[in-house]
Every structure is written in C-alpha cells, then in structure tokens.
Scaffold this motif. Structure first.
Motif, PDB file in Angstrom:
ATOM      1  N   LEU A  36      -1.007   8.902   8.184  1.00  0.00           N
ATOM      2  CA  LEU A  36      -1.933   7.782   7.595  1.00  0.00           C
ATOM      3  C   LEU A  36      -1.410   6.535   7.449  1.00  0.00           C
ATOM      4  O   LEU A  36      -2.250   5.507   7.355  1.00  0.00           O
ATOM      5  CB  LEU A  36      -2.528   8.582   6.317  1.00  0.00           C
ATOM      6  N   ALA A  37      -0.232   6.369   6.855  1.00  0.00           N
ATOM      7  CA  ALA A  37       0.321   5.282   6.652  1.00  0.00           C
ATOM      8  C   ALA A  37       0.417   4.312   7.985  1.00  0.00           C
ATOM      9  O   ALA A  37       0.346   3.168   8.003  1.00  0.00           O
ATOM     10  CB  ALA A  37       1.831   5.276   6.120  1.00  0.00           C
ATOM     11  N   ASN A  80      -7.171   2.544  -0.115  1.00  0.00           N
ATOM     12  CA  ASN A  80      -6.195   3.503   0.329  1.00  0.00           C
ATOM     13  C   ASN A  80      -4.794   3.907  -0.363  1.00  0.00           C
ATOM     14  O   ASN A  80      -4.364   4.903  -0.605  1.00  0.00           O
ATOM     15  CB  ASN A  80      -5.534   3.081   1.813  1.00  0.00           C
ATOM     16  N   SER A  81      -4.449   2.984  -1.341  1.00  0.00           N
ATOM     17  CA  SER A  81      -3.061   2.944  -2.006  1.00  0.00           C
ATOM     18  C   SER A  81      -2.977   4.054  -3.017  1.00  0.00           C
ATOM     19  O   SER A  81      -4.077   4.098  -3.868  1.00  0.00           O
ATOM     20  CB  SER A  81      -2.821   1.660  -2.681  1.00  0.00           C
ATOM     21  N   ILE A 119       0.896  -1.206   0.062  1.00  0.00           N
ATOM     22  CA  ILE A 119       0.033  -0.005  -0.049  1.00  0.00           C
ATOM     23  C   ILE A 119       1.001   1.425   0.104  1.00  0.00           C
ATOM     24  O   ILE A 119       1.716   1.387   0.815  1.00  0.00           O
ATOM     25  CB  ILE A 119      -0.792  -0.009   1.196  1.00  0.00           C
ATOM     26  N   LEU A 120       0.688   2.117  -0.940  1.00  0.00           N
ATOM     27  CA  LEU A 120       1.683   3.431  -1.109  1.00  0.00           C
ATOM     28  C   LEU A 120       0.548   4.395  -0.663  1.00  0.00           C
ATOM     29  O   LEU A 120      -0.478   4.801  -0.966  1.00  0.00           O
ATOM     30  CB  LEU A 120       1.916   3.610  -2.700  1.00  0.00           C
ATOM     31  N   ILE A 121       1.239   5.438   0.324  1.00  0.00           N
ATOM     32  CA  ILE A 121       0.862   6.504   0.738  1.00  0.00           C
ATOM     33  C   ILE A 121       1.580   7.651   0.360  1.00  0.00           C
ATOM     34  O   ILE A 121       2.563   7.740   1.027  1.00  0.00           O
ATOM     35  CB  ILE A 121       0.404   6.397   2.477  1.00  0.00           C
ATOM     36  N   GLY A 122       0.977   8.408  -0.513  1.00  0.00           N
ATOM     37  CA  GLY A 122       1.974   9.369  -0.861  1.00  0.00           C
ATOM     38  C   GLY A 122       1.579  10.663  -0.555  1.00  0.00           C
ATOM     39  O   GLY A 122       0.515  11.008   0.229  1.00  0.00           O
ATOM     40  N   THR A 123       2.384  11.793  -0.608  1.00  0.00           N
ATOM     41  CA  THR A 123       2.061  13.305  -0.656  1.00  0.00           C
ATOM     42  C   THR A 123       1.389  13.797  -1.884  1.00  0.00           C
ATOM     43  O   THR A 123       2.201  14.288  -2.827  1.00  0.00           O
ATOM     44  CB  THR A 123       3.401  14.154  -0.247  1.00  0.00           C
ATOM     45  N   LYS A 124       0.052  13.761  -2.002  1.00  0.00           N
ATOM     46  CA  LYS A 124      -0.587  14.335  -2.996  1.00  0.00           C
ATOM     47  C   LYS A 124      -1.578  15.229  -2.548  1.00  0.00           C
ATOM     48  O   LYS A 124      -2.334  15.121  -1.423  1.00  0.00           O
ATOM     49  CB  LYS A 124      -1.020  13.151  -3.909  1.00  0.00           C
TER      50      LYS A 124
END
Length: 307
Positions: free
Chosen positions: A160-161, A182-183, A144-149
């Motif tokens: 959040l991660a 979520n990813s 699962i990737l939680i980025g800064t967007k």
C-alpha cells in the motif's frame, strides 16, 4: 454587597495633583492620602504604573481594596491586635525582609553602574569558538505513515505504501490530500503530517537518515520502514547550515555577557556576607530541633522593644 463607585465621585485627576498628605478619598473610618496610594502603586513595575492606573476600573478596584484594608486595620487596632506580641514580632521580621530586598535591589543597581564595555569580550568569545555560532541544517518534512493495523500484514502495508508513493510522485501538489486520506499517524488531524526539524535526535534514526537523503525541496522518498510502519516523506523546507557573522550575534552575546557579569558580581557580594564568621553555641542550635515539636512558643512581650 453595596460599595461606593469611586470614579463617579472623584475625578481621576485628583491622583495627579496635591501634596502627599492631601486626602484622596474617605470611607467609614478609612482615609487615604496621596502618600498611601503612592505606596501601593510603587509596588507595580515602573513601566506598567501609568498604563495600569490609567484604566478607570483598575483604579476604582485599587482604591476600594485599599479602603477595605484600612477599615479592617482600624478595627484591628481598636481590638488591640497591633499590641499582640506575636503580631509585633512578625512585623519586626517583615521589616527585616523588606529591608533586605530593598538592599538587594540597591546592590544590583550599584553593580549595573560598573559593568564594563562587553564589545571586545564578545568579539573574543566569538573568535575563540566560531563554530558555536553556526546554524545547523534544518529539514522540515511532511510524511504519510502506513502501519500494520486492523489485521494489515507487513507485506500489505509495504504494498500500500508503494502504491501511495507512486500517487505522490505523480501528483506532488496533492501530498496533503494523500496524508489526510491515507496516513495512520493520528497527529495528521492537527498538522497534516508535518514534521519540523526532522533530523533532530528525537526522530527515529532510520527516518532521519531518509530525510537527509532528500536532495531538494519537493523530493519524495521511497517507502521507509521504521518500527511504526512505512513512511513516505516529502521535503518541504531546507535551511542549510551556515556560519553566522559576528554582527549577527553581537547583540545577543553582549547581553548574555552583561547578565553573566551582573549575576557573578551579585553572587560574589552575597557570598562575602554568607562567609562572615558565624558565632553560635552548638547546644543552642541543637535545641532548635526539638523547640517546635509541641506547642509554638509564645512571642515575648519585649519583642515590641527593639534594641
């Protein structure tokens, strides 16, 4: 455009019997014999001939194409095209190319008759470098990737991660649902976050390092930061590295060694021909550079007569 439906007129069995010069079918000026059909079918790979020509539609298409070609060829002869010097010269060289290809195939068959037993050489190669035949460890994961967007800060992405990580640890069987929900990895729509062989060089070193730390299938990593954001990684499959036995690799080794032998012997034969002495005048070779600058030279009429 109207055409004859050959299969309604001539049974398929007619191609399986009769002498080479017996007529199979006629159309207009064209006549096809068994020898004509054999010549065309011979172009197909041997393993495919019966299957291909056993199909009624393929057979009909082949015969129709041959009839058209022969009628056009008959017209070409009637118009004198077969006497054209350029055509004769082209056919002369086409014969050379066909003969060269036939001889090349013959050489390959001759070499195949001399291939030595490769079993001992295969064993020797295996024993000389057994490590080359070991399988590497393979780790397949899902992430699962939680980025800064969308204005999300790094701190917010990390928070959040960690929240999603806690949910994943609490319900590991729901990991795919968490991926979908979520990813930020756009490929999730095709693979649900799956990443095969996740320690291979194509992966970010930090990501791959975190994958290697997962001890057993089902383990879930703490959030791991890479240039793309924070990853929560679950180990889905672990295939340990192991040494393959000679029996496991023998057939492949023998095949590879045999193919190498055939290629090398073929290359040696061709190199021997290429290394024959070349006799030519430098001025004549040099003149070729300007021979085709303008109009193509006419084919000499005497090219129809072979020495």
């Amino acid at each position: 455009m109207k055409r004859f439906l050959l299969l309604g007129m001539f049974p398929v069995m007619v191609l399986a019997a009769g002498g080479p010069h017996d007529v199979v079918v006629k159309q207009g000026s064209a006549t096809l014999t068994h020898a004509d059909v054999d010549t065309v079918i011979r172009r197909l790979p041997e393993a495919e001939r019966a299957k291909t020509m056993g199909d009624p539609k393929t057979l009909e298409r082949t015969l129709n194409n041959m009839l058209l070609a022969r009628q056009l060829a008959d017209e070409a002869r009637a118009n004198g095209l077969d006497k054209d010097p350029a055509f004769i010269a082209e056919m002369r060289w086409l014969t050379e190319e066909k003969l060269a290809a036939a001889r090349s195939e013959q050489i390959s068959r001759e070499i195949e008759q001399s291939v030595p037993d490769m079993q001992a050489l295969a064993k020797e190669k295996y024993m000389a470098d057994k490590a080359a035949f070991a399988t590497k460890e393979v780790r397949d994961v899902r992430h699962i990737l939680i980025g800064t967007k969308d204005g999300r800060s790094d701190a917010e992405a990390e928070a959040l991660a960690r929240k999603i990580h806690a949910e994943a640890v609490a319900a590991p069987d729901k990991f795919i649902d968490l991926v979908k929900a979520n990813s930020d990895d756009p490929s999730k729509t095709q693979n649900d976050g799956a990443m095969p062989d996740a320690t291979s060089p194509q992966f970010d070193p930090t990501f791959a390092g975190a994958v290697r730390k997962l001890a057993k299938v089902g383990d879930i990593s703490e959030p791991v930061k890479t240039p793309w954001g924070y990853h929560i990684i679950k180990l889905e499959r672990l295939s340990p590295a192991r040494q393959r036995s000679f029996d496991e690799v023998k057939d492949g080794l023998v095949t590879d060694l045999r193919e190498t032998y055939l290629k090398e012997r073929k290359r040696e034969y061709m190199d021997k021909l290429r290394n024959n002495k070349i006799e030519a005048e430098p001025e004549t070779i040099g003149a070729l550079r300007s021979r085709y600058d303008g109009k193509m030279p006419d084919a000499p009429a005497e090219s129809a007569r072979q020495p």
